[in-house]
Enzyme design. Structure first.
Site, PDB file in Angstrom:
ATOM      1  N   LYS A  54       0.922  -1.132  -0.288  1.00 27.44           N
ATOM      2  CA  LYS A  54      -0.150   0.083   0.036  1.00 27.44           C
ATOM      3  C   LYS A  54       0.873   1.214   0.019  1.00 27.44           C
ATOM      4  O   LYS A  54       0.617   2.318  -0.654  1.00 27.44           O
ATOM      5  CB  LYS A  54      -0.958  -0.076   1.235  1.00 27.44           C
ATOM      6  CG  LYS A  54      -1.977  -0.959   1.200  1.00 27.44           C
ATOM      7  CD  LYS A  54      -2.870  -1.419   2.508  1.00 27.44           C
ATOM      8  CE  LYS A  54      -4.030  -2.541   2.046  1.00 27.44           C
ATOM      9  NZ  LYS A  54      -4.748  -2.685   3.252  1.00 27.44           N
ATOM     10  N   GLN A  98      -4.695  -1.477   9.541  1.00 25.04           N
ATOM     11  CA  GLN A  98      -4.487  -2.594   8.928  1.00 25.04           C
ATOM     12  C   GLN A  98      -5.256  -3.934   9.818  1.00 25.04           C
ATOM     13  O   GLN A  98      -4.736  -3.942  11.041  1.00 25.04           O
ATOM     14  CB  GLN A  98      -3.237  -2.990   8.507  1.00 25.04           C
ATOM     15  CG  GLN A  98      -2.921  -4.288   7.917  1.00 25.04           C
ATOM     16  CD  GLN A  98      -3.664  -4.425   6.350  1.00 25.04           C
ATOM     17  OE1 GLN A  98      -3.830  -3.409   5.799  1.00 25.04           O
ATOM     18  NE2 GLN A  98      -3.930  -5.490   5.928  1.00 25.04           N
ATOM     19  N   ASP A 121     -11.072   2.804   3.897  1.00 25.30           N
ATOM     20  CA  ASP A 121     -11.369   1.509   3.933  1.00 25.30           C
ATOM     21  C   ASP A 121     -13.053   1.063   3.691  1.00 25.30           C
ATOM     22  O   ASP A 121     -13.318  -0.025   3.295  1.00 25.30           O
ATOM     23  CB  ASP A 121     -10.910   0.710   5.354  1.00 25.30           C
ATOM     24  CG  ASP A 121      -9.725  -0.150   5.227  1.00 25.30           C
ATOM     25  OD1 ASP A 121      -9.660  -0.749   4.017  1.00 25.30           O
ATOM     26  OD2 ASP A 121      -8.842  -0.031   6.123  1.00 25.30           O
TER      27      ASP A 121
HETATM   28  N1  GUN Z   1      -6.905  -6.909   6.078  1.00 27.55           N
HETATM   29  C1  GUN Z   1      -7.386  -7.529   5.053  1.00 27.55           C
HETATM   30  N2  GUN Z   1      -7.845  -6.769   4.062  1.00 27.55           N
HETATM   31  C2  GUN Z   1      -7.922  -5.710   4.538  1.00 27.55           C
HETATM   32  C3  GUN Z   1      -8.349  -4.548   3.989  1.00 27.55           C
HETATM   33  O1  GUN Z   1      -8.964  -4.124   3.047  1.00 27.55           O
HETATM   34  N3  GUN Z   1      -8.187  -3.397   4.738  1.00 27.55           N
HETATM   35  C4  GUN Z   1      -7.538  -3.427   6.214  1.00 27.55           C
HETATM   36  N4  GUN Z   1      -7.441  -2.230   6.860  1.00 27.55           N
HETATM   37  N5  GUN Z   1      -7.191  -4.617   6.444  1.00 27.55           N
HETATM   38  C5  GUN Z   1      -7.257  -5.795   5.760  1.00 27.55           C
END
Ligand code: GUN
Length: 287
Positions: A54, A98, A121
């Site tokens: 990311k 996350q 998100d």
């Molecule tokens: N863990 C797995 N997929 C995601 C996501 O799309 N966003 C976040 N914040 N954590 C995750």
């Protein structure tokens, strides 16, 4: 039939380039680059890789990133205090925590504290509510990425029978809403579902997001179906596989996403789109 591959890597690169152009145009107009704060709590190995991807994508698209790595022992109140600071930081347009979080932290309470206008998100109840109602808002990244893949591949969703495997808040549930809004008829399957292979066999569109390596067997796939594999599972030999038995399924499907290189990169691309969207929504001249 051998399925056509849906190349998420290529499509995500295109999306990231589009975001980069829009960020550059913003800056030409004298506006700040969008800012994304990413919080990682603890040392989950997969989260480390996802967060790194990311942050790299932010760099490629000209989005400013602010990485916060906090120890697994962090208290709920310290994490909330960090979110409060980011909520009021004008350089931060998007906040991402996350997942998964360590067991002593209440993830729902943490999500709830993120300013919905910075919730890139799309997990905050406000944004999920807007998605439910079909209103514009910040939408969960993985389902948004799947919709982009389908759109970019010219796949018609209206009237299709879709089966989603998995009912998580991150993928399964918002995926059902996205596909419902696009005109599909939805069946959401989960651990309590009976006669699962029969349900999958009726699907024009299968979205597998249950986190079990090669769970969906090729023999379950209807000839000509579209197969979207959200799973990323690491086997003991170190290789990555999806939730679908790819080699068998591709003999029957019309379209299929590979793992890796399918849905995974799209989650990152959608995150950048959401961050830019959040920045634009927060512009003083936004209507
Ligand atoms: N863990 C797995 N997929 C995601 C996501 O799309 N966003 C976040 N914040 N954590 C995750």
């Amino acid at each position: 039939m051998t399925a056509k591959l849906i190349d998420g890597k290529q499509i995500s690169q295109h999306i990231i380039e589009q975001v980069a152009l829009r960020v550059a145009a913003r800056r030409d107009r004298g506006k700040a680059a969008p800012g994304l704060a990413v919080i990682r709590v603890g040392e989950d190995a997969a989260s480390r890789i996802y967060v790194r991807n990311k942050l790299k994508a932010c760099e490629r698209s000209g989005v400013n990133s602010y990485s916060h790595e906090v120890p697994a022992s962090t208290s709920q109140s310290d994490l909330v205090a960090l979110i409060n600071r980011l909520n009021s930081d004008p350089a931060v347009d998007g906040i991402l925590v996350q997942l998964p979080l360590p067991g002593h932290i209440d993830g729902d309470a943490v999500t709830d504290r993120i300013d919905p206008s910075k919730d890139v998100d799309g997990f905050h109840p406000y944004n999920i509510g807007r998605l439910m109602l079909g209103l514009a808002g910040l939408r969960p990244c993985t389902p948004r990425g799947v919709m982009t893949l389908l759109q970019c591949s010219g796949i018609e969703i209206d009237g299709q029978d879709a089966v989603i495997l998995g009912r998580s808040n991150i993928v399964g549930r918002p995926m059902a809403l996205e596909l419902l809004h696009a005109g599909a008829t939805i069946t959401v399957c989960h651990s309590r579902t009976r006669e699962l292979p029969e349900k999958v066999a009726n699907a024009d569109l299968i979205v597998a997001a249950l986190g079990k390596p090669r769970f969906v067997q090729g023999s379950w796939v209807k000839t000509g179906a579209i197969v979207i594999d959200v799973g990323i599972n690491r086997l003991d030999d170190g290789s990555l596989v999806g939730d679908v038995d790819f080699e068998a399924a591709r003999q029957r499907a019309a379209w299929i996403t590979p793992v890796p290189g399918g849905v995974g990169p799209m989650t990152v691309a959608s995150l950048l789109e959401n961050t830019l969207q959040a920045a634009e929504n927060r512009d003083p001249d936004a209507s």
